[in-house]
Design a protein around this motif. Structure first.
Motif, PDB file in Angstrom:
ATOM      1  N   TYR A 116       0.833  -1.209   0.000  1.00  0.00           N
ATOM      2  CA  TYR A 116       0.000   0.000   0.000  1.00  0.00           C
ATOM      3  C   TYR A 116       0.863   1.253   0.000  1.00  0.00           C
ATOM      4  N   PHE A 162     -10.155   2.733  -5.115  1.00  0.00           N
ATOM      5  CA  PHE A 162      -9.879   2.388  -3.721  1.00  0.00           C
ATOM      6  C   PHE A 162     -10.985   1.495  -3.154  1.00  0.00           C
ATOM      7  N   SER A 170     -10.627  -2.345  -1.949  1.00  0.00           N
ATOM      8  CA  SER A 170     -10.972  -2.722  -0.581  1.00  0.00           C
ATOM      9  C   SER A 170     -11.802  -4.005  -0.571  1.00  0.00           C
ATOM     10  N   GLN A 212      -5.107  -0.565  -3.893  1.00  0.00           N
ATOM     11  CA  GLN A 212      -5.591   0.413  -2.919  1.00  0.00           C
ATOM     12  C   GLN A 212      -4.655   1.614  -2.837  1.00  0.00           C
TER      13      GLN A 212
END
Length: 477
Positions: free
Chosen positions: A67, A98, A102, A121
């Motif tokens: 990330y 995003f 998720s 993400q």
């Protein structure tokens, strides 16, 4: 009485519309909150995730780094693309990416799946973070901008504050996948609100700079990858040293290219402003000293005093929650006392707080002995967030605010990576995780170094222009 905000620098053909300040802050703040939350939320759930999907220790580090790397490396690139194709358009695309990523994280059943989804993400987060601040500045009248940025800073602080707490609570009370499922309905609603509330805006440059985009993205990726892996793989290892050198070479090539590009993605003339140059130096030093220290202090209660992830997260709240209260107040004070006073005072309080922590830290130190230092450091952070952003935006023309926001966020994220790696190296040279005593032996010198770096940020803050600068943003400095 409802306060309204009108758009600034709207796209050609866009119809201005009045929006309440509250809805503008919701539109830009909620997506940014999700992004900052996910930077830290997974850390306290790692032990549970390791057992559930059979991850190795190497996998656990990649769940975090997958990330962080694209997020930090692509901030400037995302800001530049948003300036060209439309900031709201890219902001919405970032929220959508995003949100989908998720869901993919929650559905992951193998370590590689979670790593890949976390990387996506990070790309979405890079599209959201810098544009959130730029869209806020474009949607709020100048007279309300300092206060709005202060509230925005408080929301950002909230994401940092509750990340470890939410991660620990979800991991202990629900299922780790809910860390990511929670983003899905929030992301969908955020897209609707953004499209209804915000007006499109663009920067002054009209064409993309593909060579610049590639050079800065790869250069930042190389530097951050090398820094993140330096303490574990060895700073002189071929992989780390090679990526660091490659990163520096690519960034040098980026600077050389930007000097001659017809429409550079990052106009180097921005750095002729003393305010813009100084605020980025302060942001880097602040991030190195503070977040490198927080990385080690966040583990103190678990490693040394045997608390669970939720209990550890709660005990850090006197520090991490203070910016939620102080940052909006700092935004209101900026116009009266100036950014320089608040930033320098913030760094001084942070340095004193870190010094206090280093001096009292022992294996059996009581929580009450740490609370005043945590509060002092939290107030310092709160005095820093909003004024840094205010100076960065106020030191450039409205058409360059996207790049100013992207640059500031990139410098801060790079500072976080450097701080964690550098202070972890100091820790490893003096202590270890073998026992509580060994941990404290490494923690104390590392936090002392963090305090010294933040002290240097206070000195750098003295280079910022004084109060009059802030009352006439976008003027010549």
């Amino acid at each position: 009485m409802t306060t309204t905000a009108t758009p600034v620098a709207a796209a050609p053909g866009a119809r201005p519309r009045s929006r309440s300040l509250a809805w503008v802050l919701i539109a830009v703040g909620v997506p940014m909150f999700m992004v900052t939350l996910d930077n830290l939320v997974v850390t306290t759930a790692l032990p549970v995730i390791k057992t559930e999907i059979g991850a190795s220790l190497s996998d656990l580090s990649w769940f975090v780094n997958a990330y962080t790397l694209p997020f930090a490396a692509l901030l400037l690139t995302a800001a530049a693309i948003g300036d060209r194709i439309g900031r709201r358009r890219l902001f919405v695309a970032g929220i959508a990416l995003f949100t989908l990523a998720s869901a993919a994280c929650a559905l992951a059943t193998e370590p590689w799946m979670l790593t890949a989804a976390r990387a996506v993400q990070g790309v979405g987060g890079a599209m959201v973070m810098p544009l959130s601040l730029t869209l806020l500045a474009a949607a709020v009248p100048e007279r309300m901008r300092n206060a709005a940025i202060g509230i925005w800073g408080g929301i950002s602080g909230l994401g940092v504050a509750v990340g470890p707490v939410v991660g620990g609570a979800v991991a202990e009370g629900l299922h780790w996948t809910w860390i990511f499922w929670l983003n899905v309905p929030i992301g969908v609603l955020a897209i609707v609100v953004v499209r209804l509330v915000l007006t499109e805006s663009r920067g002054s440059a009209k064409r993309l700079d593909p060579i610049g985009l590639v050079l800065v993205s790869l250069g930042m990726f190389g530097l951050i990858w090398g820094v993140v892996h330096g303490s574990d793989d060895g700073w002189t290892s071929l992989s780390v040293l090679g990526t660091l050198i490659a990163g520096f070479v690519l960034l040098a090539a980026f600077v050389a290219w930007e000097r001659r590009a017809p429409e550079p993605m990052l106009p180097l003339r921005l750095f002729r402003s003393r305010a813009f140059s100084a605020v980025n130096v302060v942001a880097f030093l602040f991030s190195v000293g503070v977040f490198g220290s927080v990385f080690l202090l966040a583990q103190f209660f678990q490693v040394v005093q045997g608390l669970g992830p939720f209990g550890s997260g709660v005990r850090t709240l006197p520090w991490t929650a203070a910016p939620m209260i102080v940052a909006p107040i700092a935004g209101l004070l900026v116009g009266r006392v100036g950014s320089r006073v608040l930033i320098v005072l913030g760094q001084v309080l942070l340095a004193l707080g870190l010094l206090w922590i280093a001096l009292v830290s022992t294996v059996d130190v009581g929580f009450g002995s740490l609370v005043p230092a945590f509060v002092l450091a939290g107030i310092g952070m709160g005095l820093t967030f909003a004024p840094l952003s205010t100076v960065a935006l106020g030191s450039v023309d409205p058409g360059s605010q996207g790049m100013a926001s992207g640059t500031l966020n990139m410098v801060r994220e790079f500072g976080v990576a450097v701080g964690v790696a550098a202070l972890a190296s100091v820790f490893a040279s003096q202590g270890s995780y073998a026992s509580g005593t060994s941990y404290v032996d490494g923690l104390v010198p590392a936090v002392l170094v963090g305090a010294a770096v933040v002290g240097a940020a206070a000195v750098a803050g003295l280079l910022l222009p004084g109060r009059r600068y802030l009352t006439t943003p976008n003027s010549s400095h």
